[in-house]
Design an enzyme around this catalytic site. Structure first.
Site, PDB file in Angstrom:
ATOM      1  N   GLU A  40      -0.326  -6.733   8.098  1.00 20.90           N
ATOM      2  CA  GLU A  40      -0.496  -6.073   9.389  1.00 20.90           C
ATOM      3  C   GLU A  40      -1.586  -6.742  10.245  1.00 20.90           C
ATOM      4  O   GLU A  40      -2.712  -6.942   9.783  1.00 20.90           O
ATOM      5  CB  GLU A  40      -0.830  -4.587   9.158  1.00 20.90           C
ATOM      6  N   THR A  82       5.320  -4.873  15.014  1.00 15.48           N
ATOM      7  CA  THR A  82       5.797  -5.022  13.632  1.00 15.48           C
ATOM      8  C   THR A  82       7.319  -5.054  13.587  1.00 15.48           C
ATOM      9  O   THR A  82       7.916  -5.855  12.860  1.00 15.48           O
ATOM     10  CB  THR A  82       5.336  -3.858  12.730  1.00 15.48           C
ATOM     11  N   HIS A 197      -4.691  -2.028  10.907  1.00 13.88           N
ATOM     12  CA  HIS A 197      -4.060  -1.762  12.207  1.00 13.88           C
ATOM     13  C   HIS A 197      -5.125  -1.294  13.180  1.00 13.88           C
ATOM     14  O   HIS A 197      -6.030  -0.548  12.805  1.00 13.88           O
ATOM     15  CB  HIS A 197      -2.971  -0.682  12.041  1.00 13.88           C
ATOM     16  N   ASP A 257       2.178 -10.237  10.803  1.00  9.37           N
ATOM     17  CA  ASP A 257       3.273  -9.726  11.644  1.00  9.37           C
ATOM     18  C   ASP A 257       3.089 -10.029  13.129  1.00  9.37           C
ATOM     19  O   ASP A 257       4.057 -10.293  13.834  1.00  9.37           O
ATOM     20  CB  ASP A 257       3.555  -8.231  11.383  1.00  9.37           C
ATOM     21  N   HIS A 258       1.854 -10.007  13.615  1.00 13.99           N
ATOM     22  CA  HIS A 258       1.583 -10.266  15.048  1.00 13.99           C
ATOM     23  C   HIS A 258       0.074 -10.328  15.215  1.00 13.99           C
ATOM     24  O   HIS A 258      -0.667 -10.095  14.263  1.00 13.99           O
ATOM     25  CB  HIS A 258       2.189  -9.178  15.941  1.00 13.99           C
TER      26      HIS A 258
HETATM   27  C1  GP9 Z   1       3.829   1.436  11.711  1.00 16.86           C
HETATM   28  C2  GP9 Z   1       3.343   0.059  11.458  1.00 16.86           C
HETATM   29  C3  GP9 Z   1       2.537  -0.450  12.625  1.00 16.86           C
HETATM   30  O1  GP9 Z   1       4.780   1.879  10.819  1.00 16.86           O
HETATM   31  O2  GP9 Z   1       4.397  -0.797  11.153  1.00 16.86           O
HETATM   32  O3  GP9 Z   1       3.333  -0.774  13.703  1.00 16.86           O
HETATM   33  P1  GP9 Z   1       2.795  -1.666  14.899  1.00 16.86           P
HETATM   34  O4  GP9 Z   1       2.016  -0.787  15.824  1.00 16.86           O
HETATM   35  O5  GP9 Z   1       1.921  -2.720  14.329  1.00 16.86           O
HETATM   36  O6  GP9 Z   1       4.024  -2.209  15.537  1.00 16.86           O
HETATM   37 MN    MN Z   2       2.017  -4.370  13.041  1.00 16.61          MN
END
Ligand code: GP9
Ligand code: MN
Length: 412
Positions: A40, A82, A197, A257-258
């Site tokens: 994440e 994500t 996050h 992921d980003h």
């Molecule tokens: C939520 C997690 C975070 O289930 O995947 O999502 P994001 O805000 O990073 O897209």
């Molecule tokens: Mn994410």
């Protein structure tokens, strides 16, 4: 219609480096389980970085020495965050210019990796400690061909083992072990971490394994702590996989992921990196880690320029699977004649020579970071527009439904 689909297929098949001999790793992981770990908000600048004399990612730093570590790998995501990374990785198509494919086009026809692997006898699952409906995953996963989604309702989630969006990464991996042990093999299992996050919160001193940074920008300062916690969770996960006999027959693909730190935090980031953040540095900050770990295989540092868009063909080829007639915008990262190239969702482009920053249309020499005549980047800019346009056409028009049965039969 199907003519539009043919046009897109002609485009993807004509791209340099698409055809020709397979790389030396084709089929090297045939029949193995595949574990994907979505890290994440994890950007590549944390790898090998020290803060207060301590490594921020000690486990990943070690792991990458025994793995293929790509240090020129970018996320291709947009507003779908994500969910975009998941879409891009499973389909080798881009997310949308606005919104998220997961929410707007979940009922489209796709030919995603889970569905392909299911046809090869795999059990494809996703595991994540958030509500099943978040990002519309419960609906979209069916279209992508997942057999099962282990979501919040199947985990024991308490106030104590949660922070921010929910279940902390360490209990998430611990509780996931019996779930994957119960699967028919081989499996394709995607683990989505969550603790690192925004706004990067810890709520127990056991989670704080490194002191925060001291820029005065709270999100940036705490980011190092939650990344350090995430690293610890991956270490525990690998230990458990080894202890429980799941490690040897599995290949691991770990990716960011980003981005986690947005442009709003450039002041603090320029302090961390000790340089001004121009559009060049902004694009370079879109690098995320990619670690491909294959037990028993020696590691190698890979300078290849690529992105999440390339993971579908990369994974399928490692497993010895070739999709003859598929709309894939990416190329196998291990292929020798592959072009060093990736397109970001905002139209920026990175090659081995150039960095084109779409915002403000700046062109840079990649090696020196020096701004150069924008003409050098014009072909890159145009290619990005064409390619993103084709991908959007496929998604908006749900064009994969026109893959007729004859084309399906021609597939490997
Ligand atoms: C939520 C997690 C975070 O289930 O995947 O999502 P994001 O805000 O990073 O897209
Ligand atoms: Mn994410």
């Amino acid at each position: 219609d199907s003519d539009e689909l043919s046009e897109v297929l002609n485009y993807v098949n004509s791209q340099q480096g698409k055809m020709g001999a397979h790389g030396e790793y084709f089929g090297k992981a045939k029949g193995k389980n595949v574990v994907l770990v979505s890290l994440e908000s994890t950007q590549n600048f944390v790898i090998d970085r020290k803060l207060h004399g301590q490594e921020v990612t000690p486990f990943l730093n070690d792991l990458k020495e025994d793995s293929f570590y790509f240090n020129n790998f970018y996320h291709n995501t947009g507003q779908g965050k994500t969910s975009d990374s998941e879409f891009i990785i499973d389909n080798s198509m881009y997310g949308l210019p606005r919104g998220a494919v997961f929410t707007t086009n979940a009922n489209n026809e796709f030919n995603a990796t889970p569905e392909i692997l299911k046809g090869e006898g795999y059990t494809p699952v996703s595991l994540h400690g958030n509500h099943a409906s978040f990002w519309n995953r419960d609906v979209m996963y069916q279209s992508l061909g997942y057999d099962h989604y282990f979501s919040k309702q199947e985990y024991d989630v308490t106030e104590e083992n949660s922070v921010n969006y929910g279940l902390k990464d360490i209990p998430f991996f611990e509780q996931s072990m019996p779930m994957i042990k119960g699967l028919d093999k081989p499996y394709y299992a995607k683990f989505l971490t969550m603790t690192n996050h925004y706004p990067y919160i810890t709520n127990n001193e056991n989670m704080e394994m490194i002191e925060p940074a001291e820029t005065g920008d709270g999100s940036v300062d705490r980011y190092f702590q939650t990344v350090r916690y995430e690293d610890e969770s991956i270490k525990k996960f690998f230990q458990m996989m080894k202890e429980q006999g799941e490690y040897e027959d599995t290949i691991f693909v770990l990716y960011g992921d980003h981005y986690g730190i947005s442009e709003n935090h450039n002041r603090a980031m320029s302090e961390i990196l000790d340089k001004e953040i121009r559009p060049f540095e902004h694009v370079q900050l879109q690098k995320v880690p990619l670690i491909v770990h294959i037990p028993g295989m020696e590691g190698k540092k890979m300078d290849t320029v690529g992105g999440q868009i390339d993971l579908k063909p990369t994974i399928l080829h490692l497993l010895g699977i070739e999709e003859q007639n598929d709309v894939q915008f990416g190329t196998d990262l291990f292929k020798e004649d592959r072009e060093d190239f990736t397109i970001l969702r905002d139209g920026s482009v990175v090659t081995d020579e150039y960095v084109y920053a779409a915002e403000g249309e700046h062109c840079y020499d990649k090696a020196t970071g020096e701004e150069i005549d924008s003409k050098a980047c014009t072909p890159l800019k145009e290619k990005a527009e064409t390619e993103l346009g084709y991908s959007d056409k496929v998604v908006y028009g749900d064009l994969l439904r026109f893959m007729d049965s004859e084309q399906q039969e021609n597939k490997e």
